[in-house]
Scaffold this motif. Structure first.
Motif, short mmCIF file in Angstrom:
data_model
loop_
_atom_site.label_atom_id
_atom_site.label_comp_id
_atom_site.label_asym_id
_atom_site.label_seq_id
_atom_site.Cartn_x
_atom_site.Cartn_y
_atom_site.Cartn_z
N GLN A 1 43.34 35.90 45.72
CA GLN A 1 42.00 36.30 45.31
C GLN A 1 40.97 35.34 45.85
N HIS A 2 39.73 35.80 45.90
CA HIS A 2 38.63 34.95 46.32
C HIS A 2 38.20 34.06 45.16
N ILE A 3 37.40 33.07 45.48
CA ILE A 3 36.85 32.19 44.46
C ILE A 3 35.53 32.79 44.00
N ALA A 4 35.50 33.31 42.79
CA ALA A 4 34.30 33.94 42.24
C ALA A 4 33.40 32.88 41.61
N ARG B 1 38.74 26.54 36.71
CA ARG B 1 38.96 27.00 35.33
C ARG B 1 38.52 28.45 35.17
N PHE B 2 37.38 28.80 35.79
CA PHE B 2 36.88 30.17 35.65
C PHE B 2 37.80 31.16 36.36
N SER C 1 34.57 40.28 43.63
CA SER C 1 34.55 40.56 42.20
C SER C 1 35.09 39.35 41.46
N PRO C 2 34.57 39.07 40.25
CA PRO C 2 35.10 37.96 39.48
C PRO C 2 36.48 38.29 38.94
N PRO C 3 37.22 37.30 38.53
CA PRO C 3 38.51 37.58 37.90
C PRO C 3 38.28 38.22 36.55
N ILE C 4 39.36 38.72 35.95
CA ILE C 4 39.25 39.25 34.60
C ILE C 4 38.70 38.13 33.71
N SER C 5 37.66 38.45 32.98
CA SER C 5 36.98 37.43 32.18
C SER C 5 37.30 37.57 30.72
#
Length: 284
Positions: free
Chosen positions: A147-150, A199-200, A277-281
């Motif tokens: 995954q990318h770094i969001a 962490r995010f 896209s961000p990871p599941i938050s």
């Protein structure tokens, strides 16, 4: 701040701030300047807009009273409906103006977000949007764990314990002389930015990225339990009927109790960036 902007901001704050929201003015041009044309707001650059975010206090001051007074109506997402109700009150308070409200989760028919909420928060000076490009000589290579770094926004007083809720656009109100507002760089060092983004992206379940700065206030355990519950299960968590169900009794009470956190929710669409896209938050 120009007198007109200060006056409008005060009126919006009078409507929203008692319920746990914060309001920040910005120019549409500041937002459009950071994004490719496909994501631009189709308004003149000097158009005045306001970024609206919710603080930890929103849960008790806005959501609970909203549900207690309206929970017998069909509900799909209680928080989104609560926020829409309060943003609608902003529109009602300016009957003489042409106001457009864009919620953070709204998308066009092609699924492109109508507003990139984190970019708007950054240009409005509400919260600093930390992205991979903010880390010099980053350690992640071309891709990490598939995954990318969001990126993620951090508020100078609440850290990550807040949520971007939407933008209020005042069509026809132009403020060409509004001075730009820079967000507070509250995670200034390379090492701390790396820790925050890791962490995010990789450890969001433990909530620790939200403590990138020592917050004045965090979500309560009750609030964390709610936002950690998948959206489809939240009505049951509150003791509310599903949209297809009828309430069993007009005296039905909400089941707000302190619960152990459950599975995290999916990310809010408004937190998308133009390219990743961000990871599941774990929740807003």
């Amino acid at each position: 701040m120009e007198p007109l902007v200060a006056e409008l901001k005060q009126k919006i704050e009078d409507t929203l701030c008692p319920f746990g929201f914060e309001v920040y003015p910005f120019q549409v041009a500041w937002y459009n300047a950071l994004l490719p044309p496909a994501f631009h707001l189709p308004l003149p650059g000097p158009t005045l807009a306001f970024l609206v975010l919710s603080t930890p206090a929103m849960f008790d001051r806005a959501l609970k009273p909203f549900l207690q007074s309206r929970h017998l109506q069909p509900l799909t997402d209680p928080v989104d409906q609560c926020v829409a109700y309060h943003l609608g009150r902003v529109r009602e308070s300016f009957p003489e103006l042409q106001i457009e409200v864009i919620a953070d989760y709204e998308v066009h028919p092609n699924r492109r977000p109508k507003i990139l909420a984190q970019t708007a928060a950054h240009v409005a000076g509400a919260a600093y949007y930390y992205q991979r490009q903010d880390v010099e000589s980053d350690p992640w290579g071309t891709q990490v764990r598939g995954q990318h770094i969001a990126g993620v926004c951090i508020h100078p007083r609440f850290g990550g314990w807040f949520a971007i809720r939407g933008v209020v656009l005042l069509r026809g109100i132009e403020v060409p002389n509004l001075p730009p507002t820079k967000p507070v760089d509250c995670v200034p060092t390379r090492a701390d930015r790396i820790t925050l983004l890791e962490r995010f992206n990789f450890h969001w379940r433990d909530w620790t990225y939200r403590d990138a700065v020592t917050p004045q206030e965090r979500y309560s355990e009750e609030q964390k339990a709610y936002f950690s519950t998948p959206p489809a299960q939240r009505l049951a968590l509150l003791g509310l009927p599903q949209p297809s169900e009828e309430p069993s009794s007009p005296s039905q009470e909400l089941h707000f109790t302190t619960l152990l956190p459950k599975k995290p929710q999916n990310p809010r669409r408004g937190w998308l960036s133009p390219t990743v896209s961000p990871p599941i938050s774990p929740g807003p």
